[in-house]
Design a protein around this motif. Sequence first.
Motif, PDB file in Angstrom:
ATOM      1  N   TYR A  31       0.662  -0.952   0.196  1.00 53.13           N
ATOM      2  CA  TYR A  31      -0.129  -0.116  -0.102  1.00 53.13           C
ATOM      3  C   TYR A  31       1.044   1.285  -0.088  1.00 53.13           C
ATOM      4  CZ  TYR A  31      -3.805  -3.220   1.079  1.00 53.13           C
ATOM      5  OH  TYR A  31      -4.466  -3.730   0.977  1.00 53.13           O
ATOM      6  N   ASN A  32       0.773   1.776  -1.108  1.00 55.56           N
ATOM      7  CA  ASN A  32       2.018   3.014  -1.206  1.00 55.56           C
ATOM      8  C   ASN A  32       1.115   4.410  -2.261  1.00 55.56           C
ATOM      9  OD1 ASN A  32       3.784   3.877  -0.162  1.00 55.56           O
ATOM     10  ND2 ASN A  32       5.133   3.751  -1.757  1.00 55.56           N
ATOM     11  N   LEU A  33       0.112   4.573  -2.092  1.00 53.95           N
ATOM     12  CA  LEU A  33      -0.575   5.614  -3.033  1.00 53.95           C
ATOM     13  C   LEU A  33       0.032   6.738  -2.952  1.00 53.95           C
ATOM     14  CD1 LEU A  33      -1.949   2.746  -3.637  1.00 53.95           C
ATOM     15  CD2 LEU A  33      -4.173   4.547  -4.163  1.00 53.95           C
ATOM     16  N   SER A  34       0.013   7.693  -4.208  1.00 48.62           N
ATOM     17  CA  SER A  34       0.526   9.093  -4.096  1.00 48.62           C
ATOM     18  C   SER A  34      -1.400   9.630  -3.446  1.00 48.62           C
ATOM     19  CB  SER A  34       1.317   9.119  -5.348  1.00 48.62           C
ATOM     20  OG  SER A  34       0.832   9.690  -5.410  1.00 48.62           O
ATOM     21  N   GLU A  35      -0.818  11.158  -2.728  1.00 47.54           N
ATOM     22  CA  GLU A  35      -1.924  11.481  -2.676  1.00 47.54           C
ATOM     23  C   GLU A  35      -2.917  11.949  -4.034  1.00 47.54           C
ATOM     24  OE1 GLU A  35      -3.060  16.131  -1.902  1.00 47.54           O
ATOM     25  OE2 GLU A  35      -2.457  15.061  -0.290  1.00 47.54           O
ATOM     26  N   GLU A  36      -2.865  12.341  -5.150  1.00 48.24           N
ATOM     27  CA  GLU A  36      -2.766  12.055  -6.660  1.00 48.24           C
ATOM     28  C   GLU A  36      -3.345  11.361  -7.156  1.00 48.24           C
ATOM     29  OE1 GLU A  36      -1.746  13.589 -11.549  1.00 48.24           O
ATOM     30  OE2 GLU A  36      -0.276  12.973  -9.855  1.00 48.24           O
ATOM     31  N   GLN A  37      -2.597   9.493  -7.091  1.00 50.90           N
ATOM     32  CA  GLN A  37      -2.994   8.846  -7.271  1.00 50.90           C
ATOM     33  C   GLN A  37      -4.398   8.502  -6.326  1.00 50.90           C
ATOM     34  OE1 GLN A  37      -0.222   6.448  -6.406  1.00 50.90           O
ATOM     35  NE2 GLN A  37       0.404   5.887  -8.276  1.00 50.90           N
ATOM     36  N   ALA A  38      -4.430   8.256  -5.512  1.00 48.29           N
ATOM     37  CA  ALA A  38      -5.351   8.491  -4.086  1.00 48.29           C
ATOM     38  C   ALA A  38      -6.739   8.844  -4.223  1.00 48.29           C
ATOM     39  CB  ALA A  38      -5.047   8.251  -3.107  1.00 48.29           C
ATOM     40  N   LEU A  39      -6.514  10.147  -4.617  1.00 52.32           N
ATOM     41  CA  LEU A  39      -8.006  11.236  -5.153  1.00 52.32           C
ATOM     42  C   LEU A  39      -8.754  10.278  -6.094  1.00 52.32           C
ATOM     43  CD1 LEU A  39      -6.771  14.617  -4.174  1.00 52.32           C
ATOM     44  CD2 LEU A  39      -7.822  13.145  -2.558  1.00 52.32           C
ATOM     45  N   ALA A  40      -7.400  10.409  -7.256  1.00 55.04           N
ATOM     46  CA  ALA A  40      -7.977   9.376  -7.900  1.00 55.04           C
ATOM     47  C   ALA A  40      -9.125   8.616  -8.331  1.00 55.04           C
ATOM     48  CB  ALA A  40      -6.969   9.286  -9.360  1.00 55.04           C
ATOM     49  N   VAL A  41      -8.625   7.293  -7.582  1.00 55.07           N
ATOM     50  CA  VAL A  41      -9.331   6.042  -7.204  1.00 55.07           C
ATOM     51  C   VAL A  41     -10.187   6.770  -6.601  1.00 55.07           C
ATOM     52  CG1 VAL A  41      -9.340   3.976  -5.698  1.00 55.07           C
ATOM     53  CG2 VAL A  41      -7.677   4.700  -7.829  1.00 55.07           C
ATOM     54  N   MET A  42     -10.517   7.543  -5.708  1.00 51.89           N
ATOM     55  CA  MET A  42     -11.937   7.456  -4.871  1.00 51.89           C
ATOM     56  C   MET A  42     -12.213   8.796  -5.478  1.00 51.89           C
ATOM     57  SD  MET A  42      -9.596   8.961  -1.349  1.00 51.89           S
ATOM     58  CE  MET A  42     -10.916   8.350  -0.102  1.00 51.89           C
ATOM     59  N   GLU A  43     -11.779   9.130  -6.748  1.00 51.20           N
ATOM     60  CA  GLU A  43     -13.363  10.843  -7.712  1.00 51.20           C
ATOM     61  C   GLU A  43     -13.459   9.496  -8.606  1.00 51.20           C
ATOM     62  OE1 GLU A  43     -15.116  13.133  -9.416  1.00 51.20           O
ATOM     63  OE2 GLU A  43     -13.851  13.019  -7.743  1.00 51.20           O
ATOM     64  N   HIS A  44     -13.046   8.395  -8.722  1.00 50.71           N
ATOM     65  CA  HIS A  44     -13.644   7.114  -9.658  1.00 50.71           C
ATOM     66  C   HIS A  44     -14.731   7.206  -9.653  1.00 50.71           C
ATOM     67  CE1 HIS A  44     -13.579   4.884 -13.347  1.00 50.71           C
ATOM     68  NE2 HIS A  44     -13.731   3.725 -12.469  1.00 50.71           N
ATOM     69  N   ALA A  45     -14.576   5.474  -8.168  1.00 52.84           N
ATOM     70  CA  ALA A  45     -15.497   5.492  -7.333  1.00 52.84           C
ATOM     71  C   ALA A  45     -16.561   6.644  -6.687  1.00 52.84           C
ATOM     72  CB  ALA A  45     -15.028   4.429  -5.765  1.00 52.84           C
ATOM     73  N   PHE A  46     -16.494   7.580  -6.210  1.00 54.09           N
ATOM     74  CA  PHE A  46     -18.092   9.159  -6.765  1.00 54.09           C
ATOM     75  C   PHE A  46     -18.182   8.280  -7.931  1.00 54.09           C
ATOM     76  CE2 PHE A  46     -19.051  12.969  -6.810  1.00 54.09           C
ATOM     77  CZ  PHE A  46     -20.250  12.679  -5.920  1.00 54.09           C
ATOM     78  N   ARG A  47     -18.229   9.072  -9.090  1.00 53.65           N
ATOM     79  CA  ARG A  47     -18.224   8.902 -10.116  1.00 53.65           C
ATOM     80  C   ARG A  47     -19.382   7.646 -10.268  1.00 53.65           C
ATOM     81  NH1 ARG A  47     -13.581  11.208 -13.853  1.00 53.65           N
ATOM     82  NH2 ARG A  47     -13.888  13.003 -13.161  1.00 53.65           N
ATOM     83  N   LEU A  48     -18.990   5.933  -9.763  1.00 52.40           N
ATOM     84  CA  LEU A  48     -19.475   4.213  -9.869  1.00 52.40           C
ATOM     85  C   LEU A  48     -20.487   4.441  -9.003  1.00 52.40           C
ATOM     86  CD1 LEU A  48     -16.056   2.746 -10.560  1.00 52.40           C
ATOM     87  CD2 LEU A  48     -18.173   3.474 -12.396  1.00 52.40           C
ATOM     88  N   GLY A  49     -20.713   5.901  -8.273  1.00 59.16           N
ATOM     89  CA  GLY A  49     -22.144   5.714  -7.376  1.00 59.16           C
ATOM     90  C   GLY A  49     -21.940   5.711  -5.606  1.00 59.16           C
ATOM     91  N   CYS A  50     -20.054   5.516  -5.573  1.00 61.21           N
ATOM     92  CA  CYS A  50     -19.998   5.183  -4.323  1.00 61.21           C
ATOM     93  C   CYS A  50     -20.163   6.220  -2.860  1.00 61.21           C
ATOM     94  CB  CYS A  50     -19.033   4.728  -3.761  1.00 61.21           C
ATOM     95  SG  CYS A  50     -18.088   4.614  -2.024  1.00 61.21           S
ATOM     96  N   ASN A  51     -20.982   6.728  -1.952  1.00 63.12           N
ATOM     97  CA  ASN A  51     -21.770   8.277  -0.995  1.00 63.12           C
ATOM     98  C   ASN A  51     -20.507   7.924   0.569  1.00 63.12           C
ATOM     99  OD1 ASN A  51     -23.621   6.880   0.343  1.00 63.12           O
ATOM    100  ND2 ASN A  51     -24.442   8.256  -0.341  1.00 63.12           N
ATOM    101  N   LEU A  52     -20.430   6.671   0.351  1.00 64.63           N
ATOM    102  CA  LEU A  52     -19.545   6.270   2.129  1.00 64.63           C
ATOM    103  C   LEU A  52     -18.233   5.861   1.936  1.00 64.63           C
ATOM    104  CD1 LEU A  52     -19.327   6.100   5.093  1.00 64.63           C
ATOM    105  CD2 LEU A  52     -20.581   3.936   4.792  1.00 64.63           C
ATOM    106  N   TYR A  53     -17.368   6.890   2.558  1.00 62.89           N
ATOM    107  CA  TYR A  53     -15.601   6.437   2.534  1.00 62.89           C
ATOM    108  C   TYR A  53     -15.890   6.361   3.773  1.00 62.89           C
ATOM    109  CZ  TYR A  53     -15.556   8.164  -2.319  1.00 62.89           C
ATOM    110  OH  TYR A  53     -15.997   8.374  -3.587  1.00 62.89           O
ATOM    111  N   ASP A  54     -15.156   5.095   4.217  1.00 62.75           N
ATOM    112  CA  ASP A  54     -14.640   4.795   5.564  1.00 62.75           C
ATOM    113  C   ASP A  54     -12.519   4.807   6.362  1.00 62.75           C
ATOM    114  OD1 ASP A  54     -15.593   3.281   8.569  1.00 62.75           O
ATOM    115  OD2 ASP A  54     -13.797   2.259   7.381  1.00 62.75           O
TER     116      ASP A  54
END
Length: 362
Positions: free
Chosen positions: A35-58
């Motif tokens: 597990y070693n994501l940069s901030e840019e990589q992490a935000l991109a993955v989280m944004e991708h999930a958001f666009r697919l309908g995810c609204n809960l982040y734990d």
Amino acid sequence: MRYRKLGSTGLMVSEVSFGTIPVLKGSVPVLPAYYNLSEEQALAVMEHAFRLGCNLYDTAIVPEYGDAERKTGKFASGGRRDRIILSDKARFFDGNEMYMAVLKSCENLGTRPDIYFVHQADWEHEEEIFRKGGALDALSQLKEEGRIHFAGLASHYYDILLRGARDDRVDVLQGSGNLLERGMLDRIREEPAFRRKGLLVNKVYAAGILPGFFPTEVLLDSVLSYPVSSALIGIGTVEQADAAFGRDSGSRRQIPDFRQVLSVLEKEFSPIPCDRCQRCRCPRGTEIHTVFRQYNYFFLGKDHWALRKLDLGIRESAGQCRKCTDMPCLSMCPAGIRIPHEMQRVFELVERFREPPVSRLG
């Protein structure tokens, strides 16, 4: 994406939610090194999930989840705070420590969490959590002060979750379960007290093991067939997000029963047929279901991790089991598992693969 009620909170949550362990960067002792994501990589993955309908982040407090909490806050600040639900947690059981942890989390997130959990509640700390002035009282105070919206209790133990389900201070519960380890979910389905609470379920992939044996859609459908609010999945790549959030939630898939699951695993090894219902109790304190879990995980790809866990106390536990004359665990187990026999099998596995001590000579 479909959405479900989060208990009595008034919130609607995506039936699959985003676990942030894989977006951290840096070294956290209890987590895998990859597990070693940069901030840019992490935000991109989280944004991708958001666009697919995810609204809960734990997420969880620094340093327990590394820098994931700060990244989650950064993601929330990007003009979408009112469209997502933030779930946070800390492994503090004393009220004062929990209170300060929440204040720090608010600082890291740059906003107030919607839900804040007492994390990893166990039998050793149960009374400290529930007593006057304990962690739950602290969360209640923080709710009154408007620093969090809802209080949560996260545990891998059914009895502690049940106590939380009956406690008015708790709004949301977080437990574990999956296609193989379904015993606790079966009990939750039978207990009316859980209906009043929101319920998030983690370990849906069993530490990443089960996708190697069953389709992701089946693993998710299995958990979502229970009266839960959301299946919580650790996401670290766009591909993982697609698998979790891009599935066709309207399709009907056949969910294998426990015997069928075992038959798939039996092609690889001889599993202990324990679904972790946690009905068995060892009078000497051995967590039988946890020992059996680590044994199965050893053969399912988590060999070194499982062996380290087992080596912490299996010699003593197996020895006590050999001396036990009452064996109350046998009558408690609804599956009829020969628990003393299986404990010796686990002990023999650890002895066989135990690393020899390093010589100090020379």
